[in-house]
Design a protein around this motif. Structure first.
Motif, short mmCIF file in Angstrom:
data_model
loop_
_atom_site.label_atom_id
_atom_site.label_comp_id
_atom_site.label_asym_id
_atom_site.label_seq_id
_atom_site.Cartn_x
_atom_site.Cartn_y
_atom_site.Cartn_z
N CYS A 99 0.82 -1.10 -0.16
CA CYS A 99 0.11 -0.03 0.07
C CYS A 99 1.06 1.29 0.05
CB CYS A 99 -1.01 -0.10 1.36
SG CYS A 99 -2.17 1.31 1.17
N TYR A 100 0.49 2.32 -0.82
CA TYR A 100 1.33 3.52 -1.06
C TYR A 100 0.74 4.53 -0.03
CZ TYR A 100 3.37 2.25 -5.37
OH TYR A 100 4.08 1.76 -6.30
N GLN A 101 -0.60 4.44 0.25
CA GLN A 101 -1.04 5.56 1.11
C GLN A 101 -2.20 5.19 1.68
OE1 GLN A 101 -3.28 8.61 -1.05
NE2 GLN A 101 -2.51 7.64 -2.93
N SER A 102 -2.51 5.57 3.14
CA SER A 102 -4.01 5.29 3.58
C SER A 102 -5.14 5.52 2.90
CB SER A 102 -3.90 5.75 5.00
OG SER A 102 -5.12 5.48 5.66
N MET A 103 -5.99 4.78 2.50
CA MET A 103 -7.38 5.24 2.11
C MET A 103 -8.25 5.05 3.11
SD MET A 103 -6.48 5.88 -0.86
CE MET A 103 -8.05 6.03 -1.78
N SER A 104 -8.09 5.21 4.43
CA SER A 104 -9.12 5.07 5.44
C SER A 104 -10.31 6.04 5.48
CB SER A 104 -8.30 5.28 6.49
OG SER A 104 -7.58 6.56 6.82
N PRO A 115 0.49 3.06 4.92
CA PRO A 115 1.56 3.07 3.86
C PRO A 115 2.65 2.03 4.20
CG PRO A 115 0.94 5.36 4.48
CD PRO A 115 0.28 4.46 5.33
N GLY A 116 3.12 1.31 3.39
CA GLY A 116 4.03 0.31 3.39
C GLY A 116 3.55 -0.97 3.78
N LYS A 117 2.15 -1.12 4.13
CA LYS A 117 1.62 -2.48 4.59
C LYS A 117 1.70 -3.29 3.39
CE LYS A 117 -2.83 -4.46 6.17
NZ LYS A 117 -1.95 -5.42 7.20
N LYS A 118 2.16 -4.62 3.69
CA LYS A 118 2.26 -5.63 2.72
C LYS A 118 1.31 -6.81 2.91
CE LYS A 118 6.92 -4.54 1.20
NZ LYS A 118 8.25 -5.06 1.20
N THR A 119 0.72 -7.45 1.80
CA THR A 119 -0.28 -8.30 1.60
C THR A 119 0.13 -9.26 0.66
OG1 THR A 119 -2.04 -6.61 2.38
CG2 THR A 119 -2.64 -8.90 1.54
N PRO A 325 -10.29 10.91 -12.57
CA PRO A 325 -8.96 10.61 -12.32
C PRO A 325 -8.57 9.08 -11.60
CG PRO A 325 -9.49 12.64 -11.71
CD PRO A 325 -10.54 12.21 -11.81
N VAL A 326 -7.46 8.40 -12.13
CA VAL A 326 -7.09 7.28 -11.33
C VAL A 326 -6.10 7.80 -10.25
CG1 VAL A 326 -5.86 5.04 -11.69
CG2 VAL A 326 -7.58 5.88 -13.35
N GLN A 327 -6.44 7.28 -9.19
CA GLN A 327 -5.42 7.61 -8.02
C GLN A 327 -4.50 6.30 -7.62
OE1 GLN A 327 -7.73 8.90 -4.49
NE2 GLN A 327 -5.95 9.03 -3.30
N ILE A 328 -3.22 6.38 -8.01
CA ILE A 328 -2.57 5.34 -7.77
C ILE A 328 -2.42 4.97 -6.13
CG2 ILE A 328 -0.28 4.20 -7.93
CD1 ILE A 328 -1.94 4.43 -10.46
N ILE A 329 -2.74 3.80 -5.42
CA ILE A 329 -2.86 3.88 -4.11
C ILE A 329 -1.80 2.50 -3.88
CG2 ILE A 329 -5.23 4.44 -4.00
CD1 ILE A 329 -5.99 1.61 -3.50
N GLY A 330 -1.29 1.65 -4.72
CA GLY A 330 -0.29 0.54 -4.19
C GLY A 330 0.11 -0.03 -5.51
N LYS A 331 1.09 -0.97 -4.93
CA LYS A 331 1.59 -1.81 -6.28
C LYS A 331 1.83 -3.14 -5.60
CE LYS A 331 6.18 -1.84 -6.39
NZ LYS A 331 7.68 -1.49 -6.22
N MET A 332 1.33 -4.14 -6.68
CA MET A 332 1.47 -5.48 -6.77
C MET A 332 2.78 -5.96 -7.44
SD MET A 332 -0.88 -8.56 -8.12
CE MET A 332 -1.14 -7.78 -10.10
N THR A 333 3.66 -6.62 -6.67
CA THR A 333 4.70 -7.30 -7.39
C THR A 333 4.79 -8.91 -7.31
OG1 THR A 333 6.01 -5.53 -6.42
CG2 THR A 333 7.45 -7.43 -6.94
N LEU A 334 5.01 -9.35 -8.27
CA LEU A 334 4.97 -10.95 -8.67
C LEU A 334 6.38 -11.42 -8.52
CD1 LEU A 334 2.39 -11.28 -11.46
CD2 LEU A 334 1.94 -11.42 -9.13
N ASN A 335 6.69 -12.40 -7.20
CA ASN A 335 8.13 -12.51 -7.16
C ASN A 335 8.17 -13.90 -6.70
OD1 ASN A 335 6.79 -12.93 -4.48
ND2 ASN A 335 7.57 -10.66 -3.58
#
Length: 691
Positions: A99-104, A115-119, A325-335
């Motif tokens: 997660c990049y930013q809180s969407m609370s 922000p920074g939370k990983k799932t 507008p599209v608000q970017i809120i996080g990133k998925m990484t396939l690792n």
């Protein structure tokens, strides 16, 4: 490069990252290593002979008491479960979402809070039409299911590679799939809608034309799953902890940009390498160039539901980024690559009904239908207790009163299995919403019970026209070619005519050209009076990089060792994937003794498998055949508008003439900046101005 991208990080080549997330730790309990262990039956009995059946004498009949053969063979003939009715051909990988930013402020969904939370997550890419044994590069709608393993339960985000769906009501979904799939009489064709039934459906269901046009565009033949943009299509709700709801649609944007094959490449690759996309995904992950996708959300306040000139609940309409507008809120990484296709991809089960608190459903009619259909499909395919399979199992505890059923793994030792009880103090107990219990958003519902459709869904052509307007000239040309190819396969002249009569509503010139190409009359009328265009809809505006593009190095013996080594090292440093192609497997040797391992021969490879060629040339045992093969590779790559690098020893394979402008061809001779120029050309990817 984007600083958020893992491409700027160092990974050990080919090394799988450790299972440092809770889902991988859970899956490790089920991962079994058989290497180095004795062969046994499923009951644990050690086997002394696994090659011959038990017989009455070596030439006598087999005996019924051969329990080992019986177990082995009966398992074999029963080991395939029913394949998916749609999305049968697919492939998976593991990864994580950050997660990049809180969407609370708009949602209490746990994965979007800090922000920074990983799932941890698992994904499955798929096509739609073809069976499990079809091929990756077919022109088709592609889908992406993402299963987030959150601390509040599994959340499934199901997406497709277009922002619009082919039907507006779930009642019609069986009809469109029946029409799209292979005909029932001969089970032909495989993995394509280029036949009478599909186009008859389109002609008689104009709502289908919008998504069909997207499929006929370059979006229908993706270069890679790593370069696939995907949308939720359906409209969901975000709900915050104050009970305030917001309409939301999701989009995954690949960091590498959105890129496509040409129609010729897609068709050829279907035969040359049916597993092209699967291999591409595995290779990138194995090499540490982890596929990345940023998650965007489009948000509409509830009070703005009727603000737009399209219905935001219509799944056959997109939400323009330029308006919403599209608000970017996080990133998925396939690792991490899967290690067992059956248990990690074939048995993974997605459903839009799998949501967590903070995510809810709108009145989108197709979404309402999907909530029911997916669960029923998984129960049919893999059984009542499919949620207990390791790949589908939540990482958080789950307790309820469900018992029994085939393949039940859990051993529930408590005897009370009903709600409202005194013997177990009414446990398992319900949880209030303020403590994390899921509560449906109390949407207002009005109206009479009817079978019908909102009049606001009935503009079938305006957005299709906008999409057409937004395409670049080369995208339009490729879309015309696709319509002409697919409709050219239709035997019924009436169906062909009906389709161009429908297509004229999108663009008159498009309809005229296609009509001429497929031998029917030019249609009457003209397109709807819409001139709007949106840059976000064209791939012309997508990011372009050289990283992970694949170069085929065409080389023989006697090459300039220092020149070639310097170029290959620069390509590797730039993240370009390299494969050496020559006359024979083994090694090739340069004039200074430099040796290179050959990965493929001209026979086992193809110019269609590479994004670019580095033409070195050289000496071979059968020089005439070597030159012929190399020339074929070069001519094919040139015809596909691909960048080509020419070493000082390879100039004779591509000569300038009045008939070519050599756009995108980079020569090493007298060029001290060759490596940089070549990598820049690779990043450009296609040179459509080439003659």
């Amino acid at each position: 490069m984007d600083e958020k991208s893992s491409r700027n990080q160092h990974h050990i080549k080919g090394k799988i990252p450790p299972a440092d997330n809770i889902k991988q730790e859970q899956l490790n309990q089920y991962r079994i290593q058989n290497t180095g262990k004795p062969l046994t039956t499923n009951q644990g009995i050690k086997v002394s002979n696994d090659s011959e059946t038990l017989k009455a004498g070596v030439r006598g009949p087999s005996l019924h008491e051969d329990f080992h053969y019986f177990e082995k063979m009966t398992h074999f003939v029963q080991e395939e479960e029913p394949e998916r009715v749609v999305h049968a051909r697919g492939y998976s990988a593991h990864g994580e979402f950050e997660c990049y930013q809180s969407m609370s402020h708009v949602t209490k969904a746990c994965l979007f809070q800090q922000p920074g939370k990983k799932t941890p997550l698992t994904v499955r890419f798929s096509t739609v039409q073809g069976p499990r044994g079809s091929y990756d590069t077919a022109r088709d709608l592609r889908c992406l299911g993402v299963k987030f393993y959150t601390e509040e339960g599994n959340y499934d985000l199901t997406m497709i590679a277009m922002p619009v769906l082919i039907n507006q009501d779930p009642m019609k979904f069986p009809d469109v799939i029946h029409a799209y799939q292979a005909k029932s009489d001969d089970d032909i064709p495989t993995a394509t809608g280029a036949h009478d039934h599909f186009w008859d459906y389109v002609a008689n269901n104009p709502e289908a034309l919008h998504m069909t046009t997207w499929v006929m565009s370059p979006r229908g033949i993706l270069r890679s799953y790593r370069m696939m943009e995907s949308w939720s299509i359906n409209t969901y709700l975000f709900v915050n902890d104050q009970g305030v709801a917001t309409f939301v649609r999701f989009v995954w944007k690949p960091v590498l940009g959105v890129h496509s094959l040409t129609q010729d490449e897609a068709i050829k690759l279907g035969g040359i390498d049916p597993d092209f996309h699967r291999k591409d995904l595995r290779e990138a992950i194995d090499k540490g160039f982890y596929p990345e996708y940023e998650l965007g959300v489009q948000l509409i306040p509830m009070e703005d539901e009727f603000k737009f000139d399209f219905d935001i609940l219509d799944p056959a309409k997109f939400w323009p980024e330029e308006l919403i507008p599209v608000q970017i809120i996080g990133k998925m990484t396939l690792n991490r690559n899967i290690e067992n296709y059956h248990t990690e991809s074939e048995q993974v089960a997605f459903s839009p009904a799998n949501v967590v608190p903070g995510i809810d459903f709108s009145n989108d009619p197709v979404l309402q239908g999907r909530i029911i259909a997916y669960h029923a499909a998984q129960v049919h395919r893999i059984g009542t207790n499919y949620q207990e399979l390791p790949i589908n199992k939540p990482v958080c505890p789950f307790t309820n009163n469900q018992r029994r059923g085939p393949m039940r793994y859990r051993i529930d030792v408590d005897q009370v299995n009903y709600h409202q009880n005194s013997l177990a103090n009414n446990t398992p107990y319900t949880t209030p919403p303020e403590q994390g219990g899921f509560e449906h958003y109390p949407q207002r519902v009005d109206g009479r019970v009817v079978r019908g459709r909102s009049e606001s869904f009935n503009d079938f052509f305006s957005q299709t026209r906008i999409f057409w307007n937004s395409l670049s000239p080369i995208e339009k040309q490729m879309t015309i070619e696709a319509f002409s190819f697919q409709l050219g396969k239709v035997k019924s002249r009436s169906v062909r005519q009906q389709n161009v009569d429908l297509l004229v509503n999108v663009d008159q010139e498009l309809a005229y050209i296609v009509a001429d190409n497929i031998g029917v009359d030019r249609p009457q009328g003209t397109h709807v009076p819409v001139e709007t265009r949106y840059p976000s809809l064209s791939q012309e505006n997508t990011p372009k990089y050289a990283v992970t593009q694949k170069v085929g190095v065409l080389i023989g013996n006697g090459f300039n060792g220092q020149e070639v080594t310097n170029v290959l090292n620069f390509l590797k440093k730039s993240g370009v994937f390299i494969e050496i192609v020559s006359e024979k497997l083994g090694t090739v040797t340069g004039s200074d003794g430099t040796t290179l391992k050959v990965h493929h021969t001209f026979l086992t490879s193809s110019p269609y498998l590479y994004d670019t060629l580095y033409v070195v040339g050289g000496k071979a045992g059968f020089q005439a055949k070597f030159n012929q093969d190399l020339t074929y590779f070069v001519q094919t790559a040139y015809a596909q508008y691909k960048p080509i690098g020419i070493a000082s020893t390879g100039q004779s394979y591509l000569l300038s003439s009045d008939e070519n402008n050599l756009a995108g061809v980079v020569f090493a001779n007298n060029n001290p900046n060759f490596s940089t120029d070549y990598v820049n050309a690779i990043a450009h990817q296609r040179f459509w101005n080439r003659t």
